[in-house]
Motif scaffolding. Sequence first.
Motif, PDB file in Angstrom:
ATOM      1  N   ILE A  96       0.844  -1.196   0.000  1.00 41.70           N
ATOM      2  CA  ILE A  96       0.000   0.000   0.000  1.00 41.70           C
ATOM      3  C   ILE A  96       0.882   1.250   0.000  1.00 41.70           C
ATOM      4  CG2 ILE A  96      -1.629   1.368   1.382  1.00 41.70           C
ATOM      5  CD1 ILE A  96      -3.010  -0.964   0.047  1.00 41.70           C
ATOM      6  N   GLY A  97       1.966   1.229   0.765  1.00 42.82           N
ATOM      7  CA  GLY A  97       2.885   2.366   0.781  1.00 42.82           C
ATOM      8  C   GLY A  97       3.479   2.623  -0.595  1.00 42.82           C
ATOM      9  N   LEU A  98       3.923   1.552  -1.253  1.00 42.51           N
ATOM     10  CA  LEU A  98       4.466   1.689  -2.601  1.00 42.51           C
ATOM     11  C   LEU A  98       3.395   2.184  -3.571  1.00 42.51           C
ATOM     12  CD1 LEU A  98       6.788   1.288  -4.613  1.00 42.51           C
ATOM     13  CD2 LEU A  98       6.024  -1.083  -4.872  1.00 42.51           C
ATOM     14  N   SER A  99       2.192   1.657  -3.448  1.00 42.80           N
ATOM     15  CA  SER A  99       1.096   2.084  -4.321  1.00 42.80           C
ATOM     16  C   SER A  99       0.762   3.558  -4.110  1.00 42.80           C
ATOM     17  CB  SER A  99      -0.152   1.237  -4.067  1.00 42.80           C
ATOM     18  OG  SER A  99       0.096  -0.112  -4.363  1.00 42.80           O
ATOM     19  N   VAL A 103       0.861   6.268  -7.031  1.00 44.37           N
ATOM     20  CA  VAL A 103      -0.421   6.820  -7.478  1.00 44.37           C
ATOM     21  C   VAL A 103      -0.587   8.211  -6.881  1.00 44.37           C
ATOM     22  CG1 VAL A 103      -2.927   6.531  -7.427  1.00 44.37           C
ATOM     23  CG2 VAL A 103      -1.440   4.531  -7.670  1.00 44.37           C
ATOM     24  N   ALA A 104      -0.727   9.203  -7.750  1.00 40.87           N
ATOM     25  CA  ALA A 104      -0.790  10.590  -7.289  1.00 40.87           C
ATOM     26  C   ALA A 104      -2.207  11.067  -6.966  1.00 40.87           C
ATOM     27  CB  ALA A 104      -0.177  11.510  -8.349  1.00 40.87           C
ATOM     28  N   ARG A 109      -5.338   7.337  -2.929  1.00 42.97           N
ATOM     29  CA  ARG A 109      -4.489   7.159  -1.734  1.00 42.97           C
ATOM     30  C   ARG A 109      -5.342   7.009  -0.483  1.00 42.97           C
ATOM     31  NH1 ARG A 109       0.285  11.657  -2.635  1.00 42.97           N
ATOM     32  NH2 ARG A 109       1.480  10.453  -4.153  1.00 42.97           N
ATOM     33  N   LEU A 110      -6.352   7.864  -0.364  1.00 34.80           N
ATOM     34  CA  LEU A 110      -7.241   7.798   0.798  1.00 34.80           C
ATOM     35  C   LEU A 110      -7.950   6.445   0.866  1.00 34.80           C
ATOM     36  CD1 LEU A 110      -8.497   9.242   3.217  1.00 34.80           C
ATOM     37  CD2 LEU A 110     -10.257  10.099   1.667  1.00 34.80           C
TER      38      LEU A 110
END
Length: 132
Positions: A96-99, A103-104, A109-110
């Motif tokens: 998830i951190g890498l994603s 992903v901007a 992200r939320l």
Amino acid sequence: MARDVHEHRNPAIRYALLTLGWLSVALGVIGIFLPVLPTTPFLLLAAACFVRSSRSFYLWLIHHRQLGPWIRDYLEGQGIPLKAKVYSIALMWLSIGLSCYLVALPWARLFMLSSAVLVTLYILRQKTLPKR
């Protein structure tokens, strides 16, 4: 495993459940090798589908040499092994951190972070399987 298998009477629903069950098994197995996909929830979904569609596939899954013990332990309320909890949470947060880094989109992200928090809480609330 003292769980009754109640196959659905409607053949269309039974075949839909079989299809969803096998798709879930496939995704669960892929999840073993791909940390972004969870393994256990897909296997539990497969067991739920098979219990309503095919006694033989349900018994195959819960007695499977590698997959069966995790499903049986969870269904019997014995819990999840500590190693599995740590591994699942660590790999999930790493992916998830890498994603989130890649992903901007703020809404994406939320969503990913919210999902990770909820899954982490769920895993931590599950009983830890004692060492055998």
